[in-house]
Write a protein that holds these residues in place. Structure first.
Motif, short mmCIF file in Angstrom:
data_model
loop_
_atom_site.label_atom_id
_atom_site.label_comp_id
_atom_site.label_asym_id
_atom_site.label_seq_id
_atom_site.Cartn_x
_atom_site.Cartn_y
_atom_site.Cartn_z
N GLY A 1 0.82 -1.20 0.00
CA GLY A 1 0.00 0.00 0.00
C GLY A 1 0.86 1.25 0.00
N ALA A 2 0.19 2.38 -0.20
CA ALA A 2 0.89 3.66 -0.29
C ALA A 2 1.57 4.01 1.03
CB ALA A 2 -0.11 4.76 -0.66
N ASN A 3 2.59 4.80 0.96
CA ASN A 3 3.27 5.29 2.16
C ASN A 3 2.28 6.06 3.03
OD1 ASN A 3 5.80 4.28 1.74
ND2 ASN A 3 6.60 6.14 0.79
N GLY A 4 2.37 5.84 4.31
CA GLY A 4 1.53 6.59 5.25
C GLY A 4 0.19 5.95 5.53
N SER A 5 -0.10 4.81 4.87
CA SER A 5 -1.42 4.20 5.09
C SER A 5 -1.45 3.38 6.39
CB SER A 5 -1.83 3.35 3.89
OG SER A 5 -0.81 2.46 3.55
N GLY A 6 -0.29 3.16 6.98
CA GLY A 6 -0.27 2.50 8.29
C GLY A 6 0.25 1.07 8.26
N LYS A 7 0.95 0.69 7.21
CA LYS A 7 1.43 -0.70 7.08
C LYS A 7 2.33 -1.10 8.25
CE LYS A 7 3.37 0.13 3.12
NZ LYS A 7 2.93 1.54 3.01
N SER A 8 3.26 -0.21 8.59
CA SER A 8 4.21 -0.57 9.65
C SER A 8 3.50 -0.70 10.99
CB SER A 8 5.33 0.46 9.72
OG SER A 8 6.02 0.50 8.49
N ASP A 9 2.54 0.18 11.23
CA ASP A 9 1.78 0.07 12.48
C ASP A 9 0.95 -1.21 12.50
OD1 ASP A 9 2.81 2.61 12.89
OD2 ASP A 9 1.03 3.21 14.02
N LEU A 10 0.37 -1.56 11.36
CA LEU A 10 -0.44 -2.78 11.31
C LEU A 10 0.43 -4.00 11.56
CD1 LEU A 10 -2.63 -1.84 8.26
CD2 LEU A 10 -3.52 -2.42 10.51
N MET B 1 5.68 -9.47 6.19
CA MET B 1 6.62 -8.56 5.54
C MET B 1 5.98 -7.19 5.35
SD MET B 1 8.35 -8.61 1.73
CE MET B 1 9.15 -10.19 1.80
N ASP B 2 6.64 -6.21 5.91
CA ASP B 2 6.19 -4.81 5.79
C ASP B 2 6.98 -4.19 4.64
OD1 ASP B 2 5.41 -2.18 6.22
OD2 ASP B 2 6.84 -1.89 7.87
N THR B 3 6.29 -3.72 3.63
CA THR B 3 6.98 -3.17 2.46
C THR B 3 6.97 -1.65 2.48
OG1 THR B 3 4.99 -3.14 1.12
CG2 THR B 3 6.30 -5.16 1.07
N GLY C 1 -9.04 -1.09 4.76
CA GLY C 1 -9.13 0.35 5.01
C GLY C 1 -8.69 0.61 6.44
N ASN C 2 -7.60 1.34 6.60
CA ASN C 2 -7.07 1.58 7.95
C ASN C 2 -7.47 2.99 8.44
OD1 ASN C 2 -5.53 1.08 10.30
ND2 ASN C 2 -3.71 2.03 9.40
N LYS C 3 -7.25 3.24 9.70
CA LYS C 3 -7.48 4.53 10.38
C LYS C 3 -8.96 4.90 10.49
CE LYS C 3 -3.02 6.33 8.70
NZ LYS C 3 -2.21 7.51 8.38
N VAL C 4 -9.80 3.94 10.82
CA VAL C 4 -11.22 4.28 11.01
C VAL C 4 -11.43 5.23 12.19
CG1 VAL C 4 -12.39 2.38 9.85
CG2 VAL C 4 -11.58 2.07 12.17
N VAL D 1 -10.31 -1.12 9.70
CA VAL D 1 -9.79 -1.18 11.08
C VAL D 1 -9.11 0.13 11.47
CG1 VAL D 1 -9.28 -3.64 11.43
CG2 VAL D 1 -7.61 -2.16 10.27
N SER D 2 -8.63 0.12 12.71
CA SER D 2 -7.73 1.16 13.17
C SER D 2 -6.54 0.49 13.85
CB SER D 2 -8.43 2.09 14.16
OG SER D 2 -7.44 2.86 14.83
N ALA D 3 -5.37 0.72 13.28
CA ALA D 3 -4.16 0.12 13.87
C ALA D 3 -3.88 0.75 15.23
CB ALA D 3 -2.97 0.32 12.94
N CYS D 4 -4.39 1.96 15.44
CA CYS D 4 -4.15 2.65 16.71
C CYS D 4 -5.10 2.18 17.81
CB CYS D 4 -4.38 4.14 16.54
SG CYS D 4 -3.11 4.93 15.58
N LEU D 5 -6.35 1.96 17.44
CA LEU D 5 -7.37 1.77 18.48
C LEU D 5 -7.80 0.33 18.70
CD1 LEU D 5 -9.88 4.71 18.04
CD2 LEU D 5 -7.94 4.47 19.60
P1 GDP Z 1 3.36 3.09 6.28
O1 GDP Z 1 4.12 4.13 5.52
O2 GDP Z 1 2.26 2.50 5.46
O3 GDP Z 1 4.24 2.05 6.90
O4 GDP Z 1 2.62 3.85 7.45
P2 GDP Z 1 3.02 3.94 9.01
O5 GDP Z 1 2.70 2.66 9.69
O6 GDP Z 1 4.42 4.44 9.13
O7 GDP Z 1 1.96 5.01 9.49
C1 GDP Z 1 1.96 6.31 8.95
C2 GDP Z 1 1.39 7.25 9.99
O8 GDP Z 1 0.02 6.95 10.23
C3 GDP Z 1 2.10 7.16 11.34
O9 GDP Z 1 2.19 8.43 11.89
C4 GDP Z 1 1.18 6.27 12.14
O10 GDP Z 1 1.29 6.49 13.51
C5 GDP Z 1 -0.19 6.68 11.61
N1 GDP Z 1 -1.19 5.61 11.73
C6 GDP Z 1 -1.05 4.30 11.43
N2 GDP Z 1 -2.19 3.63 11.65
C7 GDP Z 1 -3.08 4.53 12.11
C8 GDP Z 1 -4.45 4.46 12.52
O11 GDP Z 1 -5.11 3.43 12.53
N3 GDP Z 1 -5.02 5.63 12.92
C9 GDP Z 1 -4.36 6.82 12.93
N4 GDP Z 1 -5.01 7.90 13.34
N5 GDP Z 1 -3.07 6.92 12.57
C10 GDP Z 1 -2.44 5.80 12.16
#
Ligand code: GDP
Ligand code: MG
Length: 197
Positions: free
Chosen positions: A28-37, A84-86, A144-147, A174-178
């Motif tokens: 997925g695109a950068n910033g979508s939350g892959k690493s957090d997931l 694997m986190d890409t 779909g992340n960050k609900v 989902v929400s990777a945070c919550l």
């Molecule tokens: P990646 O580039 O896809 O690996 O994205 P990251 O995992 O680095 O996340 C990008 C940003 O989005 C970081 O600041 C995360 O803390 C934030 N983030 C990831 N998941 C969520 C989520 O479920 N909710 C919110 N609000 N922020 C999130």
């Protein structure tokens, strides 16, 4: 003599508790939350180690790609899950490194970012093109992340579901945070799909 033979058979048998393996790649695109997931999909024990080692590094390096393993139990069956986190800069251009490796694909966008949703289509195309004719094809999950960012939503749930339907894949939000438990359930669902094949 018979007894001896039976015992020999027992010795060469593969250990019953050897976990099977399941390789999952997150795209997925950068910033979508892959690493957090990736971080939250693993069991608490693995999470602790990750928080100590990786969290710190990934904060500074969004280009970091890595694979984490965790022994999970899915439906009472052990499985070694490798995730694997890409970090592709330009979409699926150099995807050979994970296409052959993966048993399952999770393609992620952020519900508050339309561009990240549009990027998913490219990944879906690359993965389905690759899997065509392969047995097994490898399950694909659109996620779909960050609900928790509902207020800033740019991609409706219906749009996500429609894209998933078009590519014949599963769809979750989902929400990777919550919602750590829901995230784990999605990875477990990928394992179930791989087992079904
Ligand atoms: P990646 O580039 O896809 O690996 O994205 P990251 O995992 O680095 O996340 C990008 C940003 O989005 C970081 O600041 C995360 O803390 C934030 N983030 C990831 N998941 C969520 C989520 O479920 N909710 C919110 N609000 N922020 C999130
Ligand atoms: Mg990342």
């Amino acid at each position: 003599l018979m007894f001896g033979k039976a015992r020999t058979c027992n010795i060469v048998t593969v250990p019953e508790h050897e976990p099977s393996e399941c390789n999952i790649v997150i795209l997925g695109a950068n910033g979508s939350g892959k690493s957090d997931l990736q971080e939250v999909c693993l069991s608490p024990a693995a999470l602790t180690v990750k928080f100590l080692t990786k969290r710190f590094i990934s904060e500074y390096d969004p280009n970091l790609e890595d694979t984490y393993s965790s022994e999970e139990v899915v439906d009472q069956q052990p499985v070694l899950v490798k995730v694997m986190d890409t970090a592709d800069q330009d979409g699926p251009v150099n995807c050979e490194r994970y296409l052959g490796w993966a048993n399952a694909f999770i393609i992620v966008y952020s519900i508050d970012n339309r561009t990240s949703f549009e990027a998913c289509q490219q990944y879906l195309e690359a993965v389905t093109l690759y899997s065509k004719g392969l047995q097994p094809e490898g399950p694909v999950i659109l996620l779909g992340n960050k609900v928790d960012m509902e207020r800033y939503r740019q991609v409706s749930k219906a749009d996500g579901a429609a894209l998933a339907l078009r590519f014949g894949c599963l769809f979750f939000e989902v929400s990777a945070c919550l919602d750590f438990l829901s995230v784990q359930q999605i990875f477990h669902e990928a394992v179930r799909e791989v087992r079904r094949e």
